[in-house]
Design a protein around this motif. Structure first.
Motif, PDB file in Angstrom:
ATOM      1  N   GLY A   1       2.084  11.886   5.408  1.00  0.00           N
ATOM      2  CA  GLY A   1       1.451  11.306   4.022  1.00  0.00           C
ATOM      3  C   GLY A   1       0.359  12.082   3.806  1.00  0.00           C
ATOM      4  N   GLU A   2      -0.336  12.799   4.596  1.00  0.00           N
ATOM      5  CA  GLU A   2      -1.752  13.550   4.264  1.00  0.00           C
ATOM      6  C   GLU A   2      -1.137  14.867   3.611  1.00  0.00           C
ATOM      7  N   GLY A   3      -0.168  15.553   4.213  1.00  0.00           N
ATOM      8  CA  GLY A   3       0.775  16.564   3.568  1.00  0.00           C
ATOM      9  C   GLY A   3       1.002  16.579   2.358  1.00  0.00           C
ATOM     10  N   GLU A   4       1.592  15.515   1.970  1.00  0.00           N
ATOM     11  CA  GLU A   4       2.351  15.365   0.580  1.00  0.00           C
ATOM     12  C   GLU A   4       1.149  15.106  -0.330  1.00  0.00           C
ATOM     13  N   ARG A   5       0.326  14.206   0.129  1.00  0.00           N
ATOM     14  CA  ARG A   5      -0.980  14.188  -0.929  1.00  0.00           C
ATOM     15  C   ARG A   5      -1.637  15.446  -1.329  1.00  0.00           C
ATOM     16  N   LEU A   6      -1.725  16.350  -0.064  1.00  0.00           N
ATOM     17  CA  LEU A   6      -2.479  17.540  -0.456  1.00  0.00           C
ATOM     18  C   LEU A   6      -1.597  18.451  -1.573  1.00  0.00           C
ATOM     19  N   LEU A   7      -0.231  18.308  -1.165  1.00  0.00           N
ATOM     20  CA  LEU A   7       0.683  19.059  -2.286  1.00  0.00           C
ATOM     21  C   LEU A   7       0.544  18.545  -3.684  1.00  0.00           C
ATOM     22  N   ARG A   8       0.601  17.081  -3.776  1.00  0.00           N
ATOM     23  CA  ARG A   8       0.811  16.535  -5.112  1.00  0.00           C
ATOM     24  C   ARG A   8      -0.694  16.623  -5.720  1.00  0.00           C
ATOM     25  N   ALA A   9      -1.788  16.775  -5.110  1.00  0.00           N
ATOM     26  CA  ALA A   9      -3.020  17.164  -5.818  1.00  0.00           C
ATOM     27  C   ALA A   9      -3.191  18.551  -6.189  1.00  0.00           C
ATOM     28  N   GLY A  10      -2.236  19.580  -5.788  1.00  0.00           N
ATOM     29  CA  GLY A  10      -2.450  20.808  -6.106  1.00  0.00           C
ATOM     30  C   GLY A  10      -3.587  21.673  -5.257  1.00  0.00           C
ATOM     31  N   THR A  11      -3.810  20.993  -4.326  1.00  0.00           N
ATOM     32  CA  THR A  11      -4.968  21.571  -3.317  1.00  0.00           C
ATOM     33  C   THR A  11      -4.310  23.084  -2.883  1.00  0.00           C
TER      34      THR A  11
ATOM     35  N   GLU B   1      -1.984 -10.018   1.985  1.00  0.00           N
ATOM     36  CA  GLU B   1      -0.671  -9.201   1.151  1.00  0.00           C
ATOM     37  C   GLU B   1      -0.743 -10.052  -0.098  1.00  0.00           C
ATOM     38  N   PRO B   2      -0.684  -9.383  -1.168  1.00  0.00           N
ATOM     39  CA  PRO B   2      -0.430  -7.817  -1.375  1.00  0.00           C
ATOM     40  C   PRO B   2      -1.617  -7.148  -1.587  1.00  0.00           C
ATOM     41  N   ALA B   3      -2.903  -7.771  -1.275  1.00  0.00           N
ATOM     42  CA  ALA B   3      -3.935  -6.874  -1.174  1.00  0.00           C
ATOM     43  C   ALA B   3      -3.950  -6.251  -0.090  1.00  0.00           C
ATOM     44  N   VAL B   4      -4.810  -5.091  -0.135  1.00  0.00           N
ATOM     45  CA  VAL B   4      -4.933  -4.202   0.967  1.00  0.00           C
ATOM     46  C   VAL B   4      -6.387  -3.989   1.176  1.00  0.00           C
ATOM     47  N   HIS B   5      -7.164  -3.844   2.390  1.00  0.00           N
ATOM     48  CA  HIS B   5      -8.456  -3.676   2.687  1.00  0.00           C
ATOM     49  C   HIS B   5      -8.950  -2.584   1.867  1.00  0.00           C
ATOM     50  N   PRO B   6      -9.824  -2.507   1.124  1.00  0.00           N
ATOM     51  CA  PRO B   6     -10.244  -1.235   0.321  1.00  0.00           C
ATOM     52  C   PRO B   6     -10.678  -0.135   1.358  1.00  0.00           C
ATOM     53  N   GLY B   7     -11.072  -0.531   2.438  1.00  0.00           N
ATOM     54  CA  GLY B   7     -11.705   0.432   3.418  1.00  0.00           C
ATOM     55  C   GLY B   7     -10.362   1.597   4.113  1.00  0.00           C
ATOM     56  N   LEU B   8      -9.166   0.786   4.021  1.00  0.00           N
ATOM     57  CA  LEU B   8      -8.014   1.694   4.145  1.00  0.00           C
ATOM     58  C   LEU B   8      -7.274   2.472   3.187  1.00  0.00           C
ATOM     59  N   LEU B   9      -7.632   2.211   2.005  1.00  0.00           N
ATOM     60  CA  LEU B   9      -6.815   2.864   1.001  1.00  0.00           C
ATOM     61  C   LEU B   9      -7.113   4.428   0.761  1.00  0.00           C
ATOM     62  N   ALA B  10      -8.303   4.820   0.931  1.00  0.00           N
ATOM     63  CA  ALA B  10      -8.556   6.348   0.591  1.00  0.00           C
ATOM     64  C   ALA B  10      -8.842   7.154   2.154  1.00  0.00           C
ATOM     65  N   ARG B  11      -8.047   6.683   3.183  1.00  0.00           N
ATOM     66  CA  ARG B  11      -8.163   7.373   4.580  1.00  0.00           C
ATOM     67  C   ARG B  11      -6.908   8.432   4.476  1.00  0.00           C
ATOM     68  N   ASP B  12      -7.073   9.473   5.202  1.00  0.00           N
ATOM     69  CA  ASP B  12      -6.032  10.399   5.292  1.00  0.00           C
ATOM     70  C   ASP B  12      -5.603  10.168   6.627  1.00  0.00           C
ATOM     71  N   ASP B  13      -6.376   9.206   7.584  1.00  0.00           N
ATOM     72  CA  ASP B  13      -5.639   8.836   9.043  1.00  0.00           C
ATOM     73  C   ASP B  13      -4.919   7.740   8.797  1.00  0.00           C
ATOM     74  N   VAL B  14      -4.553   6.965   7.635  1.00  0.00           N
ATOM     75  CA  VAL B  14      -3.701   5.855   7.594  1.00  0.00           C
ATOM     76  C   VAL B  14      -2.475   6.106   6.662  1.00  0.00           C
ATOM     77  N   LEU B  15      -1.429   5.619   7.123  1.00  0.00           N
ATOM     78  CA  LEU B  15      -0.234   5.690   6.354  1.00  0.00           C
ATOM     79  C   LEU B  15       0.305   4.128   5.956  1.00  0.00           C
ATOM     80  N   LEU B  16       0.273   3.958   4.411  1.00  0.00           N
ATOM     81  CA  LEU B  16       0.386   2.771   4.094  1.00  0.00           C
ATOM     82  C   LEU B  16       1.819   2.555   3.411  1.00  0.00           C
ATOM     83  N   THR B  17       2.696   1.360   3.524  1.00  0.00           N
ATOM     84  CA  THR B  17       3.816   1.175   2.861  1.00  0.00           C
ATOM     85  C   THR B  17       3.960  -0.234   2.446  1.00  0.00           C
ATOM     86  N   PRO B  18       4.523  -0.732   1.180  1.00  0.00           N
ATOM     87  CA  PRO B  18       4.361  -2.100   0.631  1.00  0.00           C
ATOM     88  C   PRO B  18       5.344  -3.058   1.333  1.00  0.00           C
ATOM     89  N   HIS B  19       5.198  -3.273   2.487  1.00  0.00           N
ATOM     90  CA  HIS B  19       6.282  -4.309   3.179  1.00  0.00           C
ATOM     91  C   HIS B  19       7.624  -3.891   3.149  1.00  0.00           C
TER      92      HIS B  19
END
Length: 321
Positions: free
Chosen positions: A122-132, A269-287
């Motif tokens: 997930g971290e690698g995909e976000r890096l590419l999609r952001a154009g980093t 659910e469906p809310a996610v703890h906001p502290g998880l959303l911006a982390r690169d060390d967490v992978l999230l999928t919607p059930h």
């Protein structure tokens, strides 16, 4: 002859709807969203059966609204923590679920999350999609391999065992925590060892949750459990969100107590703890554990068969009560 009435909390796949239509008058919601508690009480009033989803709370108020003729509640899920089973039992209402048909799909997703978080997909995909800007290098986005790592399974039912078989094929050693020893014909080919939960947490490189949500397992993975895990460990949850204390998980990640987490289910659910959303060390999928076309159809068909069996005076294929 009057046909029984089956209330649905959501539209069902066509194969399941056809089964019910052939034997009952089916009340299908005219909205494509979860019903509110009040709407569900209205929908079930006077019905002989209710087919519901895991977000629908079946409690005393709903059972009262349904009336004494209600005979079966069929939840389209393997877990049934949304149903007040004892209240149904007192009223003589059968409760059924849909185990088995979602085992492979959920186990597959568990491995996808396990691989995704340990290899930083997930971290690698976000890096590419952001154009980093990036370039290949020996130390670029290094993850951890699975061969030789220990997988600790909390719960060793059908899904836990299916995950174990898949993980063993990647060269992981298998441990599990459960109330009883699994049969030797299951553990032997996998080399699986049963450990007390504290020992499993302290020794596993990946901890994967496969236990039901009960009062005993609510926040089973709390601050103390997370501190007990190695700082290099990853946590995977495809069971139920409230098994993990999400605030404690955020704190553990902030302080480097574990390396990462992959979550398919959430505490509110469906809310996610906001502290998880911006982390690169967490992978999230919607059930998405059971989210294949084949599996969701099979779940709905099994729920329909459960309903039809009870209405015919027979034992359902998968009874809970």
């Amino acid at each position: 002859m009057t046909r029984p009435v089956v209330a649905l909390s959501r539209r069902l796949p066509a194969a399941a709807a056809r089964l019910l239509d052939g034997a009952a008058d089916v009340r299908t919601p005219d909205v494509d969203r979860p019903l509110t508690a009040a709407e569900l009480r209205t929908a079930v009033a006077g019905a002989d059966a209710l087919v519901c989803l895991l977000l629908d709370r079946v409690d005393e108020a709903l059972l009262d609204a349904a009336g004494p003729q209600l005979r079966v509640v069929a939840t389209v899920a393997v877990g049934y923590d949304n149903v007040d089973v004892e209240a149904c039992r007192r009223r003589g209402v059968r409760v059924t679920n849909t185990p088995g048909v979602l085992t492979d799909a959920t186990a597959d997703l568990t491995l996808a999350l396990l691989l995704g978080i340990t290899r930083r997909v997930g971290e690698g995909e976000r890096l590419l999609r952001a154009g980093t800007p990036w370039r290949w290098d020996l130390d670029f986005l290094l993850g951890t391999g699975l061969r030789g790592q220990q997988l600790g399974l909390v719960g060793f039912g059908a899904i836990g065992r299916a995950v174990a078989a898949r993980a063993a094929a990647f060269g992981m050693s298998i441990t599990y925590s459960a109330r009883h020893d699994a049969p030797a014909d299951v553990t032997g080919p996998l080399g699986a060892r049963r450990l007390p939960l504290p020992e499993l947490l302290a020794s596993s490189d990946v901890v994967s949750l496969h236990c039901p949500l009960t009062p005993e397992t609510h926040h089973l993975v709390d601050a103390a459990a997370l501190r007990a895990m190695p700082s290099s460990a990853h946590l995977v949850n495809t069971a139920r969100g409230p098994v993990v204390d999400e605030a404690a998980l955020v704190d553990a990640l902030d302080h480097g107590e574990i390396r990462g987490a992959a979550l398919d289910v959430f505490e509110e659910e469906p809310a996610v703890h906001p502290g998880l959303l911006a982390r690169d060390d967490v992978l999230l999928t919607p059930h998405l554990g059971s989210a294949t076309e084949q599996t969701r159809e099979a779940m709905a068909v099994l729920a329909a068969r459960n309903v039809l069996a009870v209405l015919a005076g027979q034992d359902p294929p998968t009874p809970v009560v």
